[in-house]
Design a protein around this motif. Structure first.
Motif, PDB file in Angstrom:
ATOM      1  N   ALA A   1       0.834  -1.202   0.000  1.00 39.02           N
ATOM      2  CA  ALA A   1       0.000   0.000   0.000  1.00 39.02           C
ATOM      3  C   ALA A   1       0.868   1.251   0.000  1.00 39.02           C
ATOM      4  O   ALA A   1       1.696   1.446   0.890  1.00 39.02           O
ATOM      5  CB  ALA A   1      -0.917   0.004   1.217  1.00 39.02           C
TER       6      ALA A   1
ATOM      7  N   LYS B   1      -2.691   5.203   1.562  1.00 44.73           N
ATOM      8  CA  LYS B   1      -3.682   4.496   0.760  1.00 44.73           C
ATOM      9  C   LYS B   1      -4.031   3.146   1.401  1.00 44.73           C
ATOM     10  O   LYS B   1      -3.240   2.567   2.145  1.00 44.73           O
ATOM     11  CB  LYS B   1      -3.151   4.241  -0.661  1.00 44.73           C
ATOM     12  N   GLU B   2      -5.232   2.652   1.080  1.00 42.84           N
ATOM     13  CA  GLU B   2      -5.633   1.315   1.494  1.00 42.84           C
ATOM     14  C   GLU B   2      -4.865   0.279   0.672  1.00 42.84           C
ATOM     15  O   GLU B   2      -4.454   0.550  -0.468  1.00 42.84           O
ATOM     16  CB  GLU B   2      -7.142   1.126   1.293  1.00 42.84           C
TER      17      GLU B   2
END
Length: 778
Positions: free
Chosen positions: A536, A540-541
């Motif tokens: 990631a 961010k996911e």
């Protein structure tokens, strides 16, 4: 237990036990070894199995427990030995080779749509008749075995919705693992089997599972056989339909790799199980530079798999652009190099303020939050050089060569004289010093997958780099702004051959041409581990898909096509499948120009083998080159193995077989391969090569009784004659031979000569590349 065994073997066992007892103090010189004992015993003879059983039992009694036992496709075992024990083991009459258990490295969407377009380059009746706007996915129950880092079964690519029951011929298992919550790993009708292999080198309980913790195995499996995912993207980039090449094929995963690499003994164990389990294709994206076929786990395992009708597809390696860097190049393997696709990632920058903006085109994958209104000071790295630092190193943004107070808060322009892998180091160094982003000046880098997408990095061509540097020098307060990345398809010249893709000729012999084929391997989007925080980008996911590059990604593209061919033609041999893939390849880009390398030079067969793989062409090759068992046995003779050694290696040897007298590696040119390579050509003698082609044309398009005529593309200075010039096939299955005679008007060739021979009946074109060189094998 020793009944029926030779007296010499019994004496050897007791001598081995004596050595084991006397070598306990030599642990510093000990290690894991593979004891390869050739072919597995046939139904008629179990003598080799007795040898293995006795040796492994005696080792157990002495505290030397075998890590792996090979018994399905071939015989042998792996265990911990001292150097003296290994030497003594190698002298045993039943042993073919004993070698260290080395660690092999892994060779690490739009790609399939691009291959569909490339297939239309084949201007044949078949292609026109079968033109489709979308890739046909109605193919059958082939089973692809992946020897890799494991798999993430919950990925949507491995969904078994609407799939038929598991084929009855499947004999494999689904190992759940020994870790806590073993039921968490489950197979289904798509992922029908999973195994894992550990060794004494790796006893981490977290790896007692077939689950993937690296992402590599999940990625390659989804490229070859992933189900259709309608809306896949990497944080909004490269969006669209993602699918594997053979979406209805079944998957069997053999996890032989860990964070440290892939153990040779585990790879052999995976081959052994895959042969017994009933896979149709084996896809393996790893390799090692080994100069002895009998000490290479991939060469050994793939030989026995192909003997049993299993097609083995391997990556060519990421050691390019150096000559003779190709690995996995035995003639029974399909060796795959890398190429690009027509999707690009634009990451442009703007120079100057609002009143004087200049757009500079760049490439990169930047998903950092970019303020489109914010400009930053821009400098050339040379101006940030520390006192006493090397100027060349500083302008290349090397570690500890730039002044933090100068770099901080700025965009830094870096030269790139050290190769594309150094780009990540440059960005990390600038980020460490507080820089805003990096502009790298380079015209060879195509692989963007290894660059941290959360830090601003743009790659520009040298001509644009000069414009940026000129602007910096001529402006009192130069500023620049990064534009958001966008992906574009159809605007990139493709395919081309990236610098990392390993090149021929084969270091073992120049008399066989490798790699065989090229396939997409640059910035490939495919499935990834679910919840992988390491993948990631900052802020961010974790992604469900990832972008990766390498011949690791090229290999499963060809594995998927091979699976489709096997489904369409269940009786085809591995050699017929390879031939169909090679002889229908294309050598032109999407603009009609010849495929080039990363430098813009015309690519040669050393770069891409027969060319870029296509999807539809292999389904109707017209003719195929059947490389049979005798060809492979003769190859072993030609590279120096004796008839005695070969009889240990294979139990599929015709009665009366013996190595040809006075043979040498030049004779390799005459094995019935789809390409031709002639070495040690002095120009004063004629060299004659013989090939045999088999008619596999379809009755559906009416070319069962057909005539093929030859055309020759030969370079200046080389005379090429084909006899006969026409081949008349009267029915499917007919096999006809032809000769190719090479001669020259000069005494020696100044450089390697490349050309091709093409047979055509007006419907199918069957192309074979050739290489002629004056160089001899070392």
């Amino acid at each position: 237990m020793m009944r029926g065994l030779p007296v010499t073997f019994i004496l050897f066992v007791f001598l081995l036990l004596s050595v084991i007892q006397n070598s306990e103090s030599e642990t510093r010189k000990s290690g894991d070894y593979i004891i390869y004992m050739g072919a597995a015993s046939s139904d008629k003879s179990t003598g080799n199995d007795h040898h293995v059983e006795v040796l492994s039992t005696m080792l157990k009694r002495s505290g030397k427990t075998p890590m792996h036992r090979y018994k399905h496709g071939f015989s042998g075992f792996a265990t911990h030995l001292s150097e003296d024990e290994a030497r003594l083991m190698a002298e045993q009459p039943g042993v073919v080779s004993v070698f260290p258990d080395q660690m092999l490295p892994l060779h690490t969407t739009r790609s399939w749509d691009f291959l569909v377009q490339e297939s239309y380059q084949r201007e044949t009746y078949f292609t026109e008749m079968n033109s489709q706007p979308e890739l046909d996915v109605a193919v059958g129950d082939t089973i692809i075995g992946f020897i890799d880092s494991g798999i993430w079964p919950e990925s949507e690519s491995f969904n078994d919705m609407h799939m038929r029951p598991v084929p009855d011929r499947w004999k494999g298992i689904c190992m759940r693992g020994k870790k806590t919550e073993p039921d968490a790993f489950r197979c289904n009708r798509k992922l029908i089997g999973a195994r894992y292999y550990n060794s004494s080198f790796l006893l981490d309980p977290d790896y007692e599972t077939p689950r993937d913790f690296l992402g590599h195995g999940t990625h390659v499996a989804s490229i070859a056989a992933g189900r259709i995912i309608s809306d896949a993207s990497y944080y909004g980039l490269a969006g669209g339909i993602m699918r594997g090449g053979s979406p209805t094929s079944r998957i069997a995963m053999y996890r032989a790799c860990s964070l440290l690499g892939c153990r040779g003994s585990s790879i052999l164990a995976a081959f052994d199980d895959a042969i017994a389990d009933g896979v149709d294709i084996i896809s393996i994206s790893m390799g090692l530079f080994i100069d002895n076929l009998l000490e290479d786990p991939l060469s050994i395992g793939s030989f026995h798999a192909v003997e049993r009708g299993i097609t083995v597809v391997c990556s060519a390696g990421n050691l390019g652009p150096s000559s003779q860097s190709v690995v996995n190049a035995a003639p029974w393997m399909i060796t795959v190099g890398a190429s690009t696709i027509d999707r690009g990632f634009e990451s442009n920058i703007l120079l100057g303020g609002i009143e004087n903006i200049r757009l500079i085109k760049g490439a990169g994958i930047n998903i950092a939050n970019i303020d489109r209104t914010q400009s930053y000071p821009i400098i050339h790295a040379r101006s940030a050089k520390k006192i006493g630092a090397n100027e060349e190193a500083a302008r290349n943004c090397a570690g500890n060569t730039m002044n933090i107070t100068i770099v901080e808060g700025k965009i830094v322009v870096c030269d790139n004289d050290y190769g594309n892998q150094a780009i990540q180091w440059k960005s990390e160094e600038v980020k460490r010093l507080g820089g805003i982003g990096v502009v790298v000046v380079d015209d060879k880098t195509m692989d963007l997958s290894y660059i941290d997408p959360s830090f601003l990095v743009t790659i520009v061509k040298p001509v644009d780099g000069l414009k940026i540097i000129s602007y910096i020098k001529s402006t009192r307060e130069p500023i620049a702004m990064f534009m958001p990345t966008r992906s574009r398809t159809g605007h990139e010249l493709a395919p081309s051959i990236p610098s990392f893709s390993s090149r021929g000729p084969y270091f073992l012999t120049r008399s066989i041409l490798k790699p065989d084929i090229a396939a997409p391997g640059v910035n490939i989007l495919a499935s990834w581990l679910i919840g992988d925080l390491n993948a990631a980008p900052q802020g961010k996911e974790p992604p469900l898909v990832n972008i990766e590059s390498g011949t690791s990604m090229s290999c499963p593209h060809v594995s998927g096509i091979a699976a489709r061919l096997k489904s369409e033609n269940p009786s085809w041999s591995p050699a017929a499948i390879r031939s169909a893939i090679m002889t229908t390849a294309v050598q032109m880009t999407n603009t009609g120009s010849h495929i080039t390398t990363e430098t813009g030079d015309k690519a040669t067969p050393y770069d891409f083998g027969s060319g870029q793989v296509t999807i539809f062409g292999p389904s109707s090759p017209g003719l195929v080159y059947e490389t049979n068992q005798i060809d492979y046995l003769n190859f072993l003779c030609y590279v120096g193995f004796t008839s005695v050694q070969i009889r240990k290696i294979s139990n599929h040897i015709p009665q009366g077989f013996a190595c040809p007298e006075k043979s040498n590696n030049r004779d390799i040119s005459n094995i019935n391969y789809p390409s031709i390579s002639v070495s040690s050509f002095n120009g004063e003698e004629r060299r004659r090569v013989i090939r045999t082609v088999t008619n596999v044309a379809s009755r559906l398009i009416g070319d069962e009784d057909t005539v093929y005529n030859v055309s020759i593309d030969a370079p200046k200075g080389l005379r090429v004659r084909v006899i006969p010039t026409s081949l008349h096939f009267k029915k499917i299955g007919d096999a006809l031979s032809y000769q190719v005679i090479f001669s020259s008007s000069t005494s020696t060739l100044k450089e390697d000569a490349f050309g091709s021979i093409t047979w055509s009946n007006g419907i199918c074109r069957v192309r074979s590349p050739f290489v002629v060189t004056s160089k001899a094998d070392i």
